[in-house]
Enzyme design. Structure first.
Site, PDB file in Angstrom:
ATOM      1  N   ASP A  98       0.797  -1.234   0.000  1.00 41.12           N
ATOM      2  CA  ASP A  98       0.000   0.000   0.000  1.00 41.12           C
ATOM      3  C   ASP A  98       0.832   1.288   0.000  1.00 41.12           C
ATOM      4  OD1 ASP A  98       1.030  -0.333   2.514  1.00 41.12           O
ATOM      5  OD2 ASP A  98      -0.850  -0.175   3.603  1.00 41.12           O
ATOM      6  N   HIS A  99       2.070   1.225   0.499  1.00 40.60           N
ATOM      7  CA  HIS A  99       2.824   2.465   0.682  1.00 40.60           C
ATOM      8  C   HIS A  99       3.595   2.918  -0.553  1.00 40.60           C
ATOM      9  CE1 HIS A  99       1.967   1.999   4.929  1.00 40.60           C
ATOM     10  NE2 HIS A  99       2.680   3.060   5.242  1.00 40.60           N
ATOM     11  N   ASP A 163       3.525  -1.215  11.670  1.00 40.70           N
ATOM     12  CA  ASP A 163       3.051   0.104  11.275  1.00 40.70           C
ATOM     13  C   ASP A 163       2.398   0.716  12.508  1.00 40.70           C
ATOM     14  OD1 ASP A 163       2.375   1.699   8.515  1.00 40.70           O
ATOM     15  OD2 ASP A 163       0.980   2.129  10.147  1.00 40.70           O
ATOM     16  N   ARG A 451      -1.280  12.290  10.441  1.00 41.08           N
ATOM     17  CA  ARG A 451      -0.021  12.989  10.756  1.00 41.08           C
ATOM     18  C   ARG A 451       0.116  14.223   9.900  1.00 41.08           C
ATOM     19  NH1 ARG A 451       3.209   7.631  11.609  1.00 41.08           N
ATOM     20  NH2 ARG A 451       2.502   7.544  13.753  1.00 41.08           N
ATOM     21  N   SER A 646       6.192   7.210  13.496  1.00 46.68           N
ATOM     22  CA  SER A 646       5.986   5.915  12.859  1.00 46.68           C
ATOM     23  C   SER A 646       6.775   4.797  13.517  1.00 46.68           C
ATOM     24  CB  SER A 646       6.379   6.005  11.390  1.00 46.68           C
ATOM     25  OG  SER A 646       7.773   5.891  11.276  1.00 46.68           O
ATOM     26  N   ARG A 648       8.802   2.885  11.715  1.00 44.10           N
ATOM     27  CA  ARG A 648       9.881   2.487  10.801  1.00 44.10           C
ATOM     28  C   ARG A 648      11.183   2.259  11.561  1.00 44.10           C
ATOM     29  NH1 ARG A 648       9.341   8.266   7.966  1.00 44.10           N
ATOM     30  NH2 ARG A 648       7.250   7.471   8.077  1.00 44.10           N
TER      31      ARG A 648
HETATM   32  C1  MIC Z   1       3.430   6.387   8.601  1.00 46.94           C
HETATM   33  O1  MIC Z   1       2.231   6.645   8.603  1.00 46.94           O
HETATM   34  O2  MIC Z   1       4.297   7.162   9.041  1.00 46.94           O
HETATM   35  C2  MIC Z   1       3.878   5.052   8.045  1.00 46.94           C
HETATM   36  C3  MIC Z   1       4.566   5.311   6.785  1.00 46.94           C
HETATM   37  O3  MIC Z   1       2.747   4.257   7.773  1.00 46.94           O
HETATM   38  C4  MIC Z   1       4.783   4.385   9.080  1.00 46.94           C
HETATM   39  C5  MIC Z   1       5.421   3.140   8.645  1.00 46.94           C
HETATM   40  C6  MIC Z   1       6.581   3.337   7.708  1.00 46.94           C
HETATM   41  O4  MIC Z   1       7.356   4.254   7.876  1.00 46.94           O
HETATM   42  O5  MIC Z   1       6.711   2.511   6.814  1.00 46.94           O
HETATM   43  C7  MIC Z   1       4.080   4.100  10.408  1.00 46.94           C
HETATM   44  O6  MIC Z   1       3.110   4.742  10.723  1.00 46.94           O
HETATM   45  O7  MIC Z   1       4.546   3.246  11.171  1.00 46.94           O
HETATM   46 FE1  SF4 Z   2      -0.487   4.674   5.132  1.00 47.38          FE
HETATM   47 FE2  SF4 Z   2       0.699   5.390   7.435  1.00 47.38          FE
HETATM   48 FE3  SF4 Z   2      -0.788   7.131   6.023  1.00 47.38          FE
HETATM   49 FE4  SF4 Z   2      -1.948   5.138   7.256  1.00 47.38          FE
HETATM   50  S1  SF4 Z   2      -0.820   6.812   8.214  1.00 47.38           S
HETATM   51  S2  SF4 Z   2      -2.385   5.821   5.186  1.00 47.38           S
HETATM   52  S3  SF4 Z   2      -0.474   3.490   7.023  1.00 47.38           S
HETATM   53  S4  SF4 Z   2       1.122   6.182   5.398  1.00 47.38           S
END
Ligand code: MIC
Ligand code: SF4
Length: 760
Positions: A98-99, A163, A451, A646, A648
């Site tokens: 999805d990312h 995630d 976010r 996140s 990550r």
């Molecule tokens: C996000 O919303 O910041 C992400 C991208 O989904 C991250 C995960 C990632 O960095 O791959 C998260 O929320 O953990």
């Molecule tokens: Fe994707 Fe993270 Fe955004 Fe949710 S918050 S839509 S998991 S990038």
């Protein structure tokens, strides 16, 4: 157990079979009635009788029922898993693509483009899933948390996911926790998930939402009350008569965004809305099983009567008086009432004119969300209004997309100027090839995401992002300005008339049932032995991992300070997403982004500092590489809630790979601190927060007495100033004995590898 597109009934049955007995055990051991979170936690303890359950202190071992991973984190998690040498994963696991889909020209074109440019990574994830018995969800099938809610989440279950928004499944009464890949590797290899026994925050909901107020406003309000670190180490349990008035997907929105207050997870009790959602998503059998243990899927009645006795903190929210909120920019806890945001923006010098409005993300892309948004769009069309900004919509899943298309809701949104993007994260994670304006100029966007850190959506720190409910996003799109309160204001239509918007109307579930759309699930083959997982040696996207070296037994003496971060230092600052997502499977290459978003407290410049080897000013990633090449260890210094955001783990693996030894901070975000420890880095908290200010650019730091590192014992450290003066200070850590072993071994995975090798 068969790997299917839904949680197997026997798994749910097994969890419910032991639930009543475990709940009784929990009551007996705690000597009182218990909350829902406690019921689920006790039911998943590896040693329910013996485990220390002291909240906020004891580390506890849990056996989650499932693991879920998304493509951007699964790569590193599975590269680590591969090094453990197992034949298959120990618990049901899924991977969701999805990312990595970039928003450029609309759903179909973008998906095709993503399949093309990411083919190597998708092929790796598909084959590695096939090899180890993991369910694989293809690109286009939807955002992990929506797909999990629709298919895998079940009341009373426990899940971990790589995630931070994994807690979305709390909307269906599940304890779902966001973790780094190394934690997922533990569970996939059959080890327990280890986390501090969480504290409990109770949110008592009374009244009922109405008009423009939406579930999103509950969490925007909670974020305002608790701030971005107020939930750290805690589970947020929503309860009370108001809780049962919210739909399952509305609850999921609230739980999802609990990540923004740092909570370990959030959850709601099982109720009629949960049962309705299970039935609508083809899981009537799970609803029937849940009905059999319903009282154990809700907190004990006494908890409602006297919440102060059960929770460390109780927050009261009357849904009937909750006004629509819009939070931002830069931080998700900066709440404004719609009636005030415009004036506030003017006072701050933020543009009130909105450049783009976006509906979607894992937080707000359910059927109900889209019906509410579409209801505004429909009346707008009837009243002669159109979006005055760009309007982008990302459906949460293929099932939602197919259903909203069938029900004419997409057409309603398109009729006011909306453009539909692929079922994916898209602009929520910087996957937005923004061509609508010059982002070197300050501009304001409004979205229904979670976010809003600088650079998050389009890579530009000039873009100020506000988060709100999908209904409000549409209202702002129609107004084109923050100076509009849909509750009181009017808009001028194409006839020059002043018109008012009626409040949104939503349908929680489709009257005609969900249209599943095109299935994106791929089950692993029966014969997995012949599956070949390829990682090309010359690949720029994937790199096999080498174990990190073990600690050499020596203290860290006089290490340079790579940086002292000023202000917020989220994982986005440490390891940016957007264009860097393409290197998530390649540790060497992704190190090119290390600390690029951090503001250097010594100079106020972003992403660069002084290389202590030659005194030159360079980007942080170059300095870190230089130190690593020279065999020089280093430390970095952060402020409050370091590593916010996140899951990550790249934000921890990159410093580790580049020979970082310790990160000091005034405080850490939970997932990031765990990730550092897992990778064998020291995460040290200043005993006296003032020490942060004491550290200068040319100082050296020593961390001594490491051979006697012990739980609950501060670590002795020293600042060596350039004038020869030395200042001693203490730092605390949260390692227990096992975690100290991770540090000694050079990372938790090295211990697993050794144990697996010994078992073979
Ligand atoms: C996000 O919303 O910041 C992400 C991208 O989904 C991250 C995960 C990632 O960095 O791959 C998260 O929320 O953990
Ligand atoms: Fe994707 Fe993270 Fe955004 Fe949710 S918050 S839509 S998991 S990038």
């Amino acid at each position: 157990m068969a790997v299917t597109a839904s949680t197997p009934l026997e798994l749910v049955q097994a969890v419910y079979d032991r639930l009543p007995e475990r709940v009784a055990l929990g009551r007996r051991r705690l000597g009182r009635p218990v909350t829902l979170a406690e019921k689920i936690l006790v039911n998943h303890l590896r040693d329910a009788e013996g485990q220390d359950m002291e909240r906020g202190r004891a580390y506890a071992d849990f056996d989650p029922d499932r693991v879920a991973m998304q493509d951007a984190t699964a790569q590193m998690a599975l590269l680590q898993f591969m090094t453990a040498g197992l034949l298959e994963v120990a618990v049901p696991t899924t991977v969701h693509c999805d990312h990595l889909i970039q928003a450029r020209a609309g759903a179909d074109v973008d998906l095709k483009f993503a399949l093309d440019i990411n083919s190597e990574v998708y092929e790796f994830l598909r084959t590695v899933s096939a090899k180890y018995g993991i369910g694989f969800w293809k690109p286009g099938s939807g955002i992990i948390h929506q797909v999990v809610l629709e298919n895998y989440a079940f009341p009373g279950g426990m899940m971990i996911g790589t995630d931070s928004h994994t807690p979305n499944a709390g909307g269906l009464a599940m304890v779902a926790i966001g973790v780094g890949g190394a934690d997922a590797v533990d569970v996939m290899t059959g080890y327990p998930f280890n986390v501090r026994f969480p504290k409990l925050i109770g949110v008592h909901l009374t009244g009922e939402l109405s008009g423009w107020s939406a579930p999103k406003d509950v969490i925007l309000k909670v974020a305002q009350i608790l701030t971005v670190k107020g939930g750290t180490g805690a589970i947020v349990e929503y309860f009370g008569p108001g809780a049962d008035t919210i739909t399952a997907t509305g609850k999921a929105t609230i739980c999802n965004m609990g990540a923004e207050i740092g909570a370990t997870t959030s959850l709601f009790a099982y109720d009629a809305n949960s049962a309705a959602y299970l039935k609508a998503t083809g899981r009537e059998a799970i609803a029937d099983l849940a009905a059999g243990v319903e009282s154990d899927l809700r907190p004990d009645a006494e908890v409602w009567d006297d919440p102060e006795r059960y929770f460390d903190q109780v927050i009261e929210i009357d849904l009937s008086t909750l006004e629509p909120l819009i939070n931002g920019p830069h931080t998700p806890d900066l709440a404004h009432k719609a009636s005030e945001v415009g004036a506030h923006a003017r006072a701050e010098g933020w543009p009130v004119e909105i450049s783009s409005c976006l509906v979607g993300s894992c937080t707000n892309s359910s059927y109900e969300d889209i019906t509410r948004a579409a209801s505004i769009a429909r009346q707008a069309s009837a009243k002669g209004l159109r979006a005055r900004t760009q309007l982008l919509i990302t459906p949460g899943s293929e099932q939602v997309r197919a259903t909203i298309e069938r029900d004419g809701l997409l057409a309603d949104l398109e009729a006011i100027g909306g453009e539909v993007l692929a079922n994916a994260c898209g602009p929520c994670i910087g996957q937005w090839d923004r061509t609508d304006l010059d982002t070197t100029k300050l501009n304001t966007i409004v979205n229904s995401y979670n976010r809003n850190f600088p650079k998050r959506n389009d890579g530009s720190s000039n873009t100020l992002a506000f988060v709100t409910s999908p209904d409000m996003v549409i209202a702002f799109a129609l107004a084109g300005t923050l100076e509009f309160d849909p509750l009181a204001g009017t808009l001028t239509n194409d006839e020059g008339e002043e018109v008012r918007l009626d409040p949104p109307v939503g349908e929680d579930l489709p009257a005609r049932g969900f249209d599943p759309g095109e299935s994106g699930f791929v089950a692993p083959p029966d014969d997995r032995s012949s599956v070949d997982v390829k990682v090309d040696r010359d690949s720029e996207r994937l790199q096999l991992l080498e174990p990190f070296p073990a600690w050499d037994g020596k203290d860290f003496e006089e290490l340079p300070v790579l940086l002292r971060a000023k202000g917020k230092c989220t994982t986005d600052h440490i390891s940016a997403a957007g264009p860097w997502l393409k290197y998530r499977g390649h540790l060497e290459n992704i190190c090119g982004n290390l600390f690029l978003g951090v503001v250097n407290a010594f100079t106020d410049a972003a992403g660069e500092g002084k290389d202590q080897v030659d005194g030159d000013t360079r980007p942080f990633p170059d300095i870190a590489r230089h130190y690593a090449d020279e065999g020089i260890g280093w430390v970095a210094v952060g402020d409050e809630n370091y590593g916010e955001g996140s899951s990550r783990e790249h934000a921890a693996m990159e410093p580790r790979y580049r020979n970082g030894k310790a990160i000091f901070a005034r405080s850490f975000a939970r997932i990031h601190e765990a990730n550092l420890k897992k990778q064998g880095m020291l995460a040290l908290t200043f005993a006296d927060p003032a020490t942060y200010d004491e550290i200068g650019e040319d100082d050296r730091i020593s961390v001594v007495g490491l051979a006697s590192l012990a739980p609950d014992t501060p670590v002795h450290c020293r600042i060596h100033h350039p004038d020869g003066s030395v200042v001693d200070f203490e730092a605390t850590h949260t390692m227990n004995d096992e975690q100290i072993e991770w540090f000694r071994a050079g990372g938790a995975l090295n211990i697993i590898r050794q144990q697996q090798a010994a078992d073979r």
